[in-house]
Design a protein around this motif. Sequence first.
Motif, PDB file in Angstrom:
ATOM      1  N   ALA A 124       0.922  -7.381  12.903  1.00 34.95           N
ATOM      2  CA  ALA A 124       1.831  -7.634  11.781  1.00 34.95           C
ATOM      3  C   ALA A 124       1.056  -8.111  10.553  1.00 34.95           C
ATOM      4  O   ALA A 124       1.379  -7.733   9.421  1.00 34.95           O
ATOM      5  CB  ALA A 124       2.886  -8.658  12.182  1.00 34.95           C
ATOM      6  N   GLY A 128       0.947  -6.312   6.891  1.00 29.70           N
ATOM      7  CA  GLY A 128       1.224  -6.988   5.631  1.00 29.70           C
ATOM      8  C   GLY A 128       0.098  -6.810   4.626  1.00 29.70           C
ATOM      9  O   GLY A 128       0.335  -6.609   3.431  1.00 29.70           O
ATOM     10  N   GLN A 129      -1.135  -6.870   5.100  1.00 34.03           N
ATOM     11  CA  GLN A 129      -2.285  -6.691   4.206  1.00 34.03           C
ATOM     12  C   GLN A 129      -2.338  -5.283   3.638  1.00 34.03           C
ATOM     13  O   GLN A 129      -2.661  -5.081   2.462  1.00 34.03           O
ATOM     14  CB  GLN A 129      -3.572  -7.009   4.965  1.00 34.03           C
ATOM     15  CG  GLN A 129      -3.719  -8.483   5.335  1.00 34.03           C
ATOM     16  CD  GLN A 129      -4.864  -8.738   6.297  1.00 34.03           C
ATOM     17  OE1 GLN A 129      -5.378  -7.818   6.939  1.00 34.03           O
ATOM     18  NE2 GLN A 129      -5.275 -10.002   6.419  1.00 34.03           N
ATOM     19  N   THR A 131       0.236  -3.141   3.258  1.00 41.39           N
ATOM     20  CA  THR A 131       1.410  -2.798   2.453  1.00 41.39           C
ATOM     21  C   THR A 131       1.633  -3.748   1.278  1.00 41.39           C
ATOM     22  O   THR A 131       2.289  -3.387   0.307  1.00 41.39           O
ATOM     23  CB  THR A 131       2.679  -2.805   3.314  1.00 41.39           C
ATOM     24  OG1 THR A 131       2.885  -4.121   3.851  1.00 41.39           O
ATOM     25  CG2 THR A 131       2.549  -1.809   4.467  1.00 41.39           C
ATOM     26  N   TYR A 133       3.380  -6.520   1.487  1.00 40.36           N
ATOM     27  CA  TYR A 133       4.686  -7.170   1.610  1.00 40.36           C
ATOM     28  C   TYR A 133       4.565  -8.513   2.328  1.00 40.36           C
ATOM     29  O   TYR A 133       3.687  -8.709   3.176  1.00 40.36           O
ATOM     30  CB  TYR A 133       5.671  -6.263   2.351  1.00 40.36           C
ATOM     31  CG  TYR A 133       6.274  -5.206   1.458  1.00 40.36           C
ATOM     32  CD1 TYR A 133       7.545  -5.357   0.927  1.00 40.36           C
ATOM     33  CD2 TYR A 133       5.543  -4.068   1.113  1.00 40.36           C
ATOM     34  CE1 TYR A 133       8.095  -4.401   0.089  1.00 40.36           C
ATOM     35  CE2 TYR A 133       6.081  -3.103   0.280  1.00 40.36           C
ATOM     36  CZ  TYR A 133       7.355  -3.274  -0.230  1.00 40.36           C
ATOM     37  OH  TYR A 133       7.893  -2.322  -1.073  1.00 40.36           O
ATOM     38  N   ASP A 134       5.482  -9.432   1.972  1.00 41.05           N
ATOM     39  CA  ASP A 134       5.475 -10.781   2.546  1.00 41.05           C
ATOM     40  C   ASP A 134       6.189 -10.848   3.889  1.00 41.05           C
ATOM     41  O   ASP A 134       5.771 -11.584   4.783  1.00 41.05           O
ATOM     42  CB  ASP A 134       6.163 -11.773   1.588  1.00 41.05           C
ATOM     43  CG  ASP A 134       5.481 -11.852   0.238  1.00 41.05           C
ATOM     44  OD1 ASP A 134       4.230 -11.802   0.210  1.00 41.05           O
ATOM     45  OD2 ASP A 134       6.197 -11.956  -0.779  1.00 41.05           O
ATOM     46  N   TYR A 135       7.302 -10.113   4.009  1.00 38.60           N
ATOM     47  CA  TYR A 135       8.138 -10.192   5.209  1.00 38.60           C
ATOM     48  C   TYR A 135       8.510  -8.794   5.687  1.00 38.60           C
ATOM     49  O   TYR A 135       8.587  -7.843   4.892  1.00 38.60           O
ATOM     50  CB  TYR A 135       9.442 -10.948   4.940  1.00 38.60           C
ATOM     51  CG  TYR A 135       9.286 -12.382   4.528  1.00 38.60           C
ATOM     52  CD1 TYR A 135       9.171 -13.394   5.486  1.00 38.60           C
ATOM     53  CD2 TYR A 135       9.266 -12.739   3.181  1.00 38.60           C
ATOM     54  CE1 TYR A 135       9.040 -14.717   5.115  1.00 38.60           C
ATOM     55  CE2 TYR A 135       9.135 -14.074   2.805  1.00 38.60           C
ATOM     56  CZ  TYR A 135       9.018 -15.045   3.774  1.00 38.60           C
ATOM     57  OH  TYR A 135       8.885 -16.353   3.406  1.00 38.60           O
ATOM     58  N   ALA A 136       8.773  -8.696   6.986  1.00 41.14           N
ATOM     59  CA  ALA A 136       9.352  -7.479   7.565  1.00 41.14           C
ATOM     60  C   ALA A 136      10.628  -7.864   8.298  1.00 41.14           C
ATOM     61  O   ALA A 136      10.646  -8.837   9.057  1.00 41.14           O
ATOM     62  CB  ALA A 136       8.376  -6.804   8.525  1.00 41.14           C
ATOM     63  N   ASP A 183       7.171 -13.062   9.283  1.00 34.74           N
ATOM     64  CA  ASP A 183       6.287 -13.433   8.185  1.00 34.74           C
ATOM     65  C   ASP A 183       5.000 -12.624   8.341  1.00 34.74           C
ATOM     66  O   ASP A 183       4.244 -12.817   9.295  1.00 34.74           O
ATOM     67  CB  ASP A 183       5.997 -14.940   8.253  1.00 34.74           C
ATOM     68  CG  ASP A 183       5.198 -15.432   7.059  1.00 34.74           C
ATOM     69  OD1 ASP A 183       4.428 -14.642   6.473  1.00 34.74           O
ATOM     70  OD2 ASP A 183       5.305 -16.630   6.722  1.00 34.74           O
ATOM     71  N   LEU A 184       4.737 -11.725   7.407  1.00 37.26           N
ATOM     72  CA  LEU A 184       3.584 -10.840   7.532  1.00 37.26           C
ATOM     73  C   LEU A 184       2.265 -11.521   7.155  1.00 37.26           C
ATOM     74  O   LEU A 184       1.205 -10.922   7.324  1.00 37.26           O
ATOM     75  CB  LEU A 184       3.795  -9.586   6.673  1.00 37.26           C
ATOM     76  CG  LEU A 184       4.935  -8.674   7.129  1.00 37.26           C
ATOM     77  CD1 LEU A 184       5.093  -7.497   6.179  1.00 37.26           C
ATOM     78  CD2 LEU A 184       4.714  -8.182   8.553  1.00 37.26           C
ATOM     79  N   LYS A 185       2.318 -12.748   6.682  1.00 43.24           N
ATOM     80  CA  LYS A 185       1.077 -13.494   6.434  1.00 43.24           C
ATOM     81  C   LYS A 185       0.565 -14.148   7.720  1.00 43.24           C
ATOM     82  O   LYS A 185      -0.637 -14.350   7.891  1.00 43.24           O
ATOM     83  CB  LYS A 185       1.301 -14.555   5.362  1.00 43.24           C
ATOM     84  CG  LYS A 185       1.549 -13.977   3.961  1.00 43.24           C
ATOM     85  CD  LYS A 185       1.684 -15.103   2.948  1.00 43.24           C
ATOM     86  CE  LYS A 185       1.753 -14.535   1.533  1.00 43.24           C
ATOM     87  NZ  LYS A 185       2.923 -13.647   1.329  1.00 43.24           N
TER      88      LYS A 185
END
Length: 243
Positions: A124, A128-129, A131, A133-136, A183-185
């Motif tokens: 995940a 995120g890195q 794309t 984006y912050d969240y999925a 949370d993609l972070k």
Amino acid sequence: MQTRQFADVQFTPPQGDYSLVVMRPDVTVGSVKAGGLVEPRADWTEQARANLIAALKAQQAGRGGKTLVLERRDSFPGVSAETVAELERLHGAVGNSIALHKYAGFDLPTKRRRGLEYTLGEDAVRFGQKTGYDYALFLYAEDSFASTERVAMQVLGVAGCFIGFCAPNIGGGGQIAYASLVDLKTGEVVWFNVLQAGTQIAGIKMGDIRTPQGATQMVDRLLGRMKPGREIRRAAAQARKAQ
């Protein structure tokens, strides 16, 4: 219909300048046959998925932030469809585990009363890195409807009561769905909600997701109001008392 939310103890619903990708909904819709087995229907499934995607787009449009609702797995430049599919499969396994251990009464000893402690891990984070984006947001939906034969069996069962013999109750179908926010972070599942609906009377449809109205109802019930985590709610309550 009933829902029940779980969240990371420090979870705060996304707000302000955030970015969210809504993954392609994982949907199965089938027909309950006379013997009680559910036979998947591809036409119903695709119609329900299209309705849910439209409902998700409409619902998220009013939330703010940067949001993308995926209709296909190959929507991201530089991210293969297989990478997206692998993340979906990983979430399917984790989501089923959450539903089992948080909602079905099969608690894990190490996770009791500790909010959410599940993760999709580095897969995940890398997504995120790639794309940005912050969240999925993931959505799973399973629905079933009684066939003509199943309805007939229910009618015969009810009719039998009038002559002194009631057949065992014959269900007509049911619906279960869940949504989760990752949370993609960090890769962590920070929020999760389950919706469950069913009827013991064959032929009764509860929020039919084969229709736009039913899909909108499901999305609203699952995502209409994300509750903050336990510690965030506690801090807010203490702040109100101090005023």
